[in-house]
Structure formats: C-alpha cells, structure tokens
Motif scaffolding. Structure first.
Motif, PDB file in Angstrom:
ATOM      1  N   ALA A 208       0.857  -1.185   0.000  1.00  0.00           N
ATOM      2  CA  ALA A 208       0.000   0.000   0.000  1.00  0.00           C
ATOM      3  C   ALA A 208       0.889   1.229   0.000  1.00  0.00           C
ATOM      4  N   TYR A 209       0.535   2.215  -0.806  1.00  0.00           N
ATOM      5  CA  TYR A 209       1.250   3.487  -0.859  1.00  0.00           C
ATOM      6  C   TYR A 209       0.529   4.465   0.047  1.00  0.00           C
ATOM      7  N   ILE A 210       1.285   5.245   0.818  1.00  0.00           N
ATOM      8  CA  ILE A 210       0.671   6.183   1.751  1.00  0.00           C
ATOM      9  C   ILE A 210       1.444   7.498   1.750  1.00  0.00           C
ATOM     10  N   GLU A 211       0.729   8.566   2.003  1.00  0.00           N
ATOM     11  CA  GLU A 211       1.329   9.881   2.237  1.00  0.00           C
ATOM     12  C   GLU A 211       0.854  10.333   3.603  1.00  0.00           C
TER      13      GLU A 211
ATOM     14  N   TYR B  93       0.777   6.615  15.093  1.00  0.00           N
ATOM     15  CA  TYR B  93       2.231   6.774  15.026  1.00  0.00           C
ATOM     16  C   TYR B  93       2.772   5.895  13.907  1.00  0.00           C
ATOM     17  N   TYR B  94       3.696   6.458  13.132  1.00  0.00           N
ATOM     18  CA  TYR B  94       4.345   5.742  12.042  1.00  0.00           C
ATOM     19  C   TYR B  94       5.852   5.807  12.243  1.00  0.00           C
ATOM     20  N   SER B  95       6.525   4.734  11.927  1.00  0.00           N
ATOM     21  CA  SER B  95       7.979   4.725  11.869  1.00  0.00           C
ATOM     22  C   SER B  95       8.355   4.977  10.416  1.00  0.00           C
ATOM     23  N   VAL B  96       9.078   6.060  10.152  1.00  0.00           N
ATOM     24  CA  VAL B  96       9.490   6.396   8.788  1.00  0.00           C
ATOM     25  C   VAL B  96      10.934   5.955   8.613  1.00  0.00           C
ATOM     26  N   LYS B  97      11.190   5.245   7.512  1.00  0.00           N
ATOM     27  CA  LYS B  97      12.532   4.754   7.222  1.00  0.00           C
ATOM     28  C   LYS B  97      12.919   5.209   5.821  1.00  0.00           C
ATOM     29  N   ALA B  98      14.078   5.860   5.734  1.00  0.00           N
ATOM     30  CA  ALA B  98      14.597   6.319   4.448  1.00  0.00           C
ATOM     31  C   ALA B  98      15.981   5.706   4.242  1.00  0.00           C
ATOM     32  N   PHE B  99      16.319   5.416   3.008  1.00  0.00           N
ATOM     33  CA  PHE B  99      17.577   4.758   2.689  1.00  0.00           C
ATOM     34  C   PHE B  99      18.327   5.530   1.607  1.00  0.00           C
ATOM     35  N   GLY B 100      19.623   5.278   1.517  1.00  0.00           N
ATOM     36  CA  GLY B 100      20.439   5.815   0.440  1.00  0.00           C
ATOM     37  C   GLY B 100      20.497   7.331   0.412  1.00  0.00           C
TER      38      GLY B 100
ATOM     39  N   SER C 102       5.011   1.047   9.521  1.00  0.00           N
ATOM     40  CA  SER C 102       6.247   1.623   8.996  1.00  0.00           C
ATOM     41  C   SER C 102       6.001   2.157   7.598  1.00  0.00           C
ATOM     42  N   VAL C 103       6.590   3.310   7.311  1.00  0.00           N
ATOM     43  CA  VAL C 103       6.561   3.891   5.970  1.00  0.00           C
ATOM     44  C   VAL C 103       7.984   3.818   5.432  1.00  0.00           C
ATOM     45  N   PHE C 104       8.177   3.047   4.365  1.00  0.00           N
ATOM     46  CA  PHE C 104       9.462   2.985   3.696  1.00  0.00           C
ATOM     47  C   PHE C 104       9.445   4.098   2.650  1.00  0.00           C
ATOM     48  N   ALA C 105      10.071   5.221   3.021  1.00  0.00           N
ATOM     49  CA  ALA C 105       9.903   6.469   2.291  1.00  0.00           C
ATOM     50  C   ALA C 105      10.557   6.459   0.910  1.00  0.00           C
ATOM     51  N   SER C 106       9.812   6.953  -0.056  1.00  0.00           N
ATOM     52  CA  SER C 106      10.352   7.236  -1.391  1.00  0.00           C
ATOM     53  C   SER C 106      10.475   8.746  -1.570  1.00  0.00           C
ATOM     54  N   ALA C 107       9.824   9.513  -0.683  1.00  0.00           N
ATOM     55  CA  ALA C 107       9.906  10.978  -0.718  1.00  0.00           C
ATOM     56  C   ALA C 107       9.660  11.533   0.680  1.00  0.00           C
ATOM     57  N   ILE C 108      10.368  12.597   1.000  1.00  0.00           N
ATOM     58  CA  ILE C 108      10.202  13.309   2.268  1.00  0.00           C
ATOM     59  C   ILE C 108      10.221  14.796   1.964  1.00  0.00           C
ATOM     60  N   ARG C 109       9.382  15.536   2.691  1.00  0.00           N
ATOM     61  CA  ARG C 109       9.422  16.999   2.619  1.00  0.00           C
ATOM     62  C   ARG C 109       9.474  17.525   4.038  1.00  0.00           C
TER      63      ARG C 109
ATOM     64  N   GLY D 261       5.453   6.852   0.769  1.00  0.00           N
ATOM     65  CA  GLY D 261       6.142   5.608   0.464  1.00  0.00           C
ATOM     66  C   GLY D 261       5.259   4.402   0.695  1.00  0.00           C
ATOM     67  N   THR D 262       5.895   3.263   0.820  1.00  0.00           N
ATOM     68  CA  THR D 262       5.202   1.997   0.998  1.00  0.00           C
ATOM     69  C   THR D 262       4.887   1.783   2.470  1.00  0.00           C
ATOM     70  N   LEU D 263       3.637   1.468   2.759  1.00  0.00           N
ATOM     71  CA  LEU D 263       3.190   1.195   4.124  1.00  0.00           C
ATOM     72  C   LEU D 263       3.316  -0.293   4.402  1.00  0.00           C
ATOM     73  N   GLU D 264       3.865  -0.595   5.582  1.00  0.00           N
ATOM     74  CA  GLU D 264       4.014  -1.997   5.959  1.00  0.00           C
ATOM     75  C   GLU D 264       3.681  -2.158   7.427  1.00  0.00           C
ATOM     76  N   LEU D 265       2.958  -3.209   7.739  1.00  0.00           N
ATOM     77  CA  LEU D 265       2.692  -3.575   9.127  1.00  0.00           C
ATOM     78  C   LEU D 265       3.886  -4.392   9.600  1.00  0.00           C
ATOM     79  N   THR D 266       4.575  -3.903  10.624  1.00  0.00           N
ATOM     80  CA  THR D 266       5.750  -4.607  11.135  1.00  0.00           C
ATOM     81  C   THR D 266       5.403  -5.248  12.470  1.00  0.00           C
ATOM     82  N   LYS D 267       5.901  -6.449  12.669  1.00  0.00           N
ATOM     83  CA  LYS D 267       5.673  -7.171  13.922  1.00  0.00           C
ATOM     84  C   LYS D 267       7.016  -7.369  14.600  1.00  0.00           C
TER      85      LYS D 267
END
Length: 120
Positions: free
Chosen positions: A4-7, A46-53, A92-99, A73-79
């Motif tokens: 799922a994509y989320i903003e 609450y969301y955990s945002v993770k950005a890479f690279g 968790s949001v695996f970010a593809s964009a941040i502002r 970015g992509t929304l994921e349920l983490t356990k």
C-alpha cells in the motif's frame, strides 16, 4: 504480499536515528505522530518512517524532534517482540519521498513567485 502506498504529514516525536545497513547504505529512521479529526472524532496514529540511500543522506541533520514532516512511500505492518517478550505491531513507511519545513517554505515561495509572474 500486498503493498500500500501512503502519504502522511505529522510531527516528528523523537530525534531521528542514523544507521548503516549491512550492505553499507545509509538509513534514517524517525517516528511521526499523525493527528486526524477533532473532538470525540480525534485519532492519533504513530508511524515509523525509514529512508535509505540518497534520501537518508539528504535529510540527515535536517529532521529533528518537533518538526512537521511529510513522507510518502510503501506502508508496511511490522511485527516485533518488545523488551518484555510480548508480541507487538506497528506501522512503517518505507519512504520514497520526504518533505521537511524548509522544502515546504521553498515550495510556497516558488508558488508565490509563479503567481506574481503570471499577473504581470
């Protein structure tokens, strides 16, 4: 696996953590509180945002506790298992964009300038 994509837009609740992945890529992680609705209909998530690279490198040092941030970015349920050994889950949001706030101010300035130029 469904994706799922989320903003989201919200307030950073802790100073970000900067880490390096096992493959040597920079990783930036921070928690964001998103408040929706008012009164009896108010909810907080609450969301955990993770950005890479490159995205992680760009925003390291620019994001701090208390800042308003937007992330997409992509929304994921983490356990996971907490310190007491109890199973937990989180979003968790695996970010593809941040502002961040400076990006938002720059966008408003550019918009105002374009508006001013079109009136000339």
């Amino acid at each position: 696996m469904a994706r799922a994509y989320i903003e989201i837009g919200g307030v950073v609740v802790r100073d970000p953590l900067v880490k390096t992945t096992s493959t040597g890529k920079p990783m930036l992680m921070f928690s964001v509180r998103v408040d929706l609705g008012k009164g009896q209909y108010a909810t907080t998530t609450y969301y955990s945002v993770k950005a890479f690279g490159e995205l992680a490198t760009t925003y390291t040092g620019r994001v701090a506790k208390g800042d308003f941030i937007e992330a997409a970015g992509t929304l994921e349920l983490t356990k996971y298992t907490d310190r007491d050994g109890k199973p937990q889950s989180g979003l968790s949001v695996f970010a593809s964009a941040i502002r961040d706030q400076s990006d938002q101010r720059a966008a408003r300035r550019e918009s105002a300038q374009r508006g001013g130029e079109s009136e000339s």
